[in-house]
Design a protein around this motif. Structure first.
Motif, PDB file in Angstrom:
ATOM      1  N   UNK A  20      47.578  -3.299  33.151  1.00 19.42           N
ATOM      2  CA  UNK A  20      46.713  -2.847  32.069  1.00 19.42           C
ATOM      3  C   UNK A  20      47.514  -1.979  31.111  1.00 19.42           C
ATOM      4  N   UNK A  21      47.355  -2.243  29.818  1.00 20.69           N
ATOM      5  CA  UNK A  21      47.949  -1.399  28.789  1.00 20.69           C
ATOM      6  C   UNK A  21      46.819  -0.854  27.925  1.00 20.69           C
ATOM      7  N   UNK A  22      46.795   0.452  27.759  1.00 20.69           N
ATOM      8  CA  UNK A  22      45.802   1.122  26.914  1.00 20.69           C
ATOM      9  C   UNK A  22      46.490   1.562  25.634  1.00 20.69           C
ATOM     10  N   UNK A  23      45.896   1.227  24.500  1.00 18.31           N
ATOM     11  CA  UNK A  23      46.454   1.614  23.207  1.00 18.31           C
ATOM     12  C   UNK A  23      45.443   2.538  22.530  1.00 18.31           C
ATOM     13  N   UNK A  24      45.940   3.700  22.125  1.00 17.89           N
ATOM     14  CA  UNK A  24      45.090   4.715  21.518  1.00 17.89           C
ATOM     15  C   UNK A  24      45.203   4.676  19.995  1.00 17.89           C
ATOM     16  N   UNK A  25      44.134   5.076  19.336  1.00 22.82           N
ATOM     17  CA  UNK A  25      44.109   5.264  17.887  1.00 22.82           C
ATOM     18  C   UNK A  25      43.809   6.736  17.626  1.00 22.82           C
ATOM     19  N   UNK A  26      44.042   7.161  16.406  1.00 17.77           N
ATOM     20  CA  UNK A  26      43.714   8.534  16.047  1.00 17.77           C
ATOM     21  C   UNK A  26      42.717   8.536  14.888  1.00 17.77           C
ATOM     22  N   UNK A  27      42.094   9.675  14.723  1.00 19.72           N
ATOM     23  CA  UNK A  27      41.182   9.913  13.590  1.00 19.72           C
ATOM     24  C   UNK A  27      40.038   8.924  13.527  1.00 19.72           C
ATOM     25  N   UNK A  28      39.155   8.854  14.496  1.00 16.59           N
ATOM     26  CA  UNK A  28      39.104   9.749  15.655  1.00 16.59           C
ATOM     27  C   UNK A  28      39.951   9.213  16.805  1.00 16.59           C
ATOM     28  N   UNK A  29      40.382  10.129  17.673  1.00 16.17           N
ATOM     29  CA  UNK A  29      41.147   9.741  18.858  1.00 16.17           C
ATOM     30  C   UNK A  29      40.229   8.934  19.768  1.00 16.17           C
ATOM     31  N   UNK A  30      40.683   7.716  20.068  1.00 15.02           N
ATOM     32  CA  UNK A  30      39.873   6.812  20.881  1.00 15.02           C
ATOM     33  C   UNK A  30      40.744   5.665  21.385  1.00 15.02           C
ATOM     34  N   UNK A  31      40.216   4.925  22.338  1.00 17.85           N
ATOM     35  CA  UNK A  31      40.873   3.698  22.785  1.00 17.85           C
ATOM     36  C   UNK A  31      40.638   2.646  21.711  1.00 17.85           C
ATOM     37  N   UNK A  32      41.713   2.052  21.206  1.00 15.59           N
ATOM     38  CA  UNK A  32      41.548   1.005  20.200  1.00 15.59           C
ATOM     39  C   UNK A  32      41.735  -0.395  20.791  1.00 15.59           C
ATOM     40  N   UNK A  33      42.534  -0.486  21.856  1.00 17.86           N
ATOM     41  CA  UNK A  33      42.810  -1.802  22.439  1.00 17.86           C
ATOM     42  C   UNK A  33      43.161  -1.647  23.907  1.00 17.86           C
ATOM     43  N   UNK A  34      42.718  -2.615  24.693  1.00 18.18           N
ATOM     44  CA  UNK A  34      43.099  -2.702  26.100  1.00 18.18           C
ATOM     45  C   UNK A  34      43.638  -4.109  26.331  1.00 18.18           C
ATOM     46  N   UNK A  35      44.858  -4.176  26.844  1.00 19.17           N
ATOM     47  CA  UNK A  35      45.468  -5.460  27.181  1.00 19.17           C
ATOM     48  C   UNK A  35      45.493  -5.565  28.703  1.00 19.17           C
ATOM     49  N   UNK A  36      44.929  -6.648  29.215  1.00 22.39           N
ATOM     50  CA  UNK A  36      44.899  -6.879  30.663  1.00 22.39           C
ATOM     51  C   UNK A  36      45.624  -8.188  30.939  1.00 22.39           C
ATOM     52  N   UNK A  37      46.670  -8.099  31.752  1.00 23.80           N
ATOM     53  CA  UNK A  37      47.424  -9.289  32.170  1.00 23.80           C
ATOM     54  C   UNK A  37      47.139  -9.543  33.641  1.00 23.80           C
ATOM     55  N   UNK A  38      46.703 -10.743  33.960  1.00 21.03           N
ATOM     56  CA  UNK A  38      46.405 -11.120  35.334  1.00 21.03           C
ATOM     57  C   UNK A  38      47.376 -12.202  35.767  1.00 21.03           C
ATOM     58  N   UNK A  39      48.143 -11.929  36.797  1.00 17.63           N
ATOM     59  CA  UNK A  39      49.094 -12.900  37.345  1.00 17.63           C
ATOM     60  C   UNK A  39      48.483 -13.485  38.608  1.00 17.63           C
ATOM     61  N   UNK A  40      48.093 -14.742  38.491  1.00 20.76           N
ATOM     62  CA  UNK A  40      47.410 -15.430  39.567  1.00 20.76           C
ATOM     63  C   UNK A  40      48.441 -16.079  40.488  1.00 20.76           C
ATOM     64  N   UNK A  41      48.360 -15.844  41.786  1.00 21.82           N
ATOM     65  CA  UNK A  41      49.374 -16.367  42.704  1.00 21.82           C
ATOM     66  C   UNK A  41      49.144 -17.822  43.111  1.00 21.82           C
ATOM     67  N   UNK A  42      47.897 -18.291  42.999  1.00 14.56           N
ATOM     68  CA  UNK A  42      47.569 -19.628  43.483  1.00 14.56           C
ATOM     69  C   UNK A  42      47.259 -20.568  42.325  1.00 14.56           C
ATOM     70  N   UNK A  43      47.738 -21.790  42.444  1.00  9.28           N
ATOM     71  CA  UNK A  43      47.435 -22.822  41.464  1.00  9.28           C
ATOM     72  C   UNK A  43      46.062 -23.404  41.792  1.00  9.28           C
ATOM     73  N   UNK A  44      45.206 -23.463  40.784  1.00 11.01           N
ATOM     74  CA  UNK A  44      43.864 -24.013  40.965  1.00 11.01           C
ATOM     75  C   UNK A  44      43.616 -25.068  39.890  1.00 11.01           C
ATOM     76  N   UNK A  45      42.603 -25.901  40.111  1.00  6.99           N
ATOM     77  CA  UNK A  45      42.305 -26.928  39.111  1.00  6.99           C
ATOM     78  C   UNK A  45      41.822 -26.260  37.819  1.00  6.99           C
ATOM     79  N   UNK A  46      42.029 -26.915  36.679  1.00  5.61           N
ATOM     80  CA  UNK A  46      41.700 -26.315  35.379  1.00  5.61           C
ATOM     81  C   UNK A  46      40.251 -25.851  35.250  1.00  5.61           C
ATOM     82  N   UNK A  47      39.302 -26.588  35.818  1.00  7.20           N
ATOM     83  CA  UNK A  47      37.903 -26.195  35.719  1.00  7.20           C
ATOM     84  C   UNK A  47      37.648 -24.882  36.469  1.00  7.20           C
ATOM     85  N   UNK A  48      38.230 -24.748  37.649  1.00  8.07           N
ATOM     86  CA  UNK A  48      38.064 -23.525  38.423  1.00  8.07           C
ATOM     87  C   UNK A  48      38.720 -22.348  37.709  1.00  8.07           C
TER      88      UNK A  48
END
Length: 135
Positions: free
Chosen positions: A77-105
């Motif tokens: 997880x990466x949190x990116x802050x903004x100012x004026x007003x100070x707040x969370x502007x963006x959250x980046x979430x990267x999920x690394x999946x260990x198992x290969x699954x079918x595209x629909x799943x």
């Protein structure tokens, strides 16, 4: 009122949170860029991290319902802050999946993660970028 947690100010921009049902505790500290020591999660770190945790929890529930073993998914997880007003502007979430699954799943699991309760609770001004890496 059924109390979820109790928070005590410890001084020096630090708090201790206690989960009432389990008794587990978490310390927060103000971040370096906001007069703190950055020695623990900041409150905004917990918000961003809560998004990743919620996504993974909901995926786990869906995977169990589908009879799938998610394996040891790693979430960054990466949190990116903004100012004026100070707040969370963006959250980046990267999920690394260990198992290969079918595209629909994969699509079902990704949609489940993207619509988790925390994602739906965050203000729409917070940009949520969710990136899935499948083998």
């Amino acid at each position: 009122m059924a109390t979820t947690s109790t928070i005590v100010y410890l001084g020096d921009l630090r708090t201790q949170m206690r989960h009432e049902r389990s008794g587990e505790t978490v310390i927060t500290d103000a971040p370096l860029d906001n007069n703190g020591k950055g020695e623990a999660f900041s409150p905004t770190d917990l918000v961003a991290t809560g998004l990743g945790s919620c996504m993974l929890t909901m995926m786990g529930i869906k995977a169990r319902d589908l009879g799938i073993d998610l394996g040891s998914v790693e979430v960054k997880v990466e949190k990116i802050m903004a100012s004026d007003p100070r707040r969370i502007s963006k959250i980046v979430v990267e999920l690394r999946m260990p198992n290969s699954l079918d595209p629909n799943t994969c699509k079902i699991l990704e949609n489940t993660a993207r619509t988790c309760p925390v994602a739906k609770s965050l203000h729409p001004d917070i940009d949520q970028e969710m990136i899935f890496f499948w083998p």
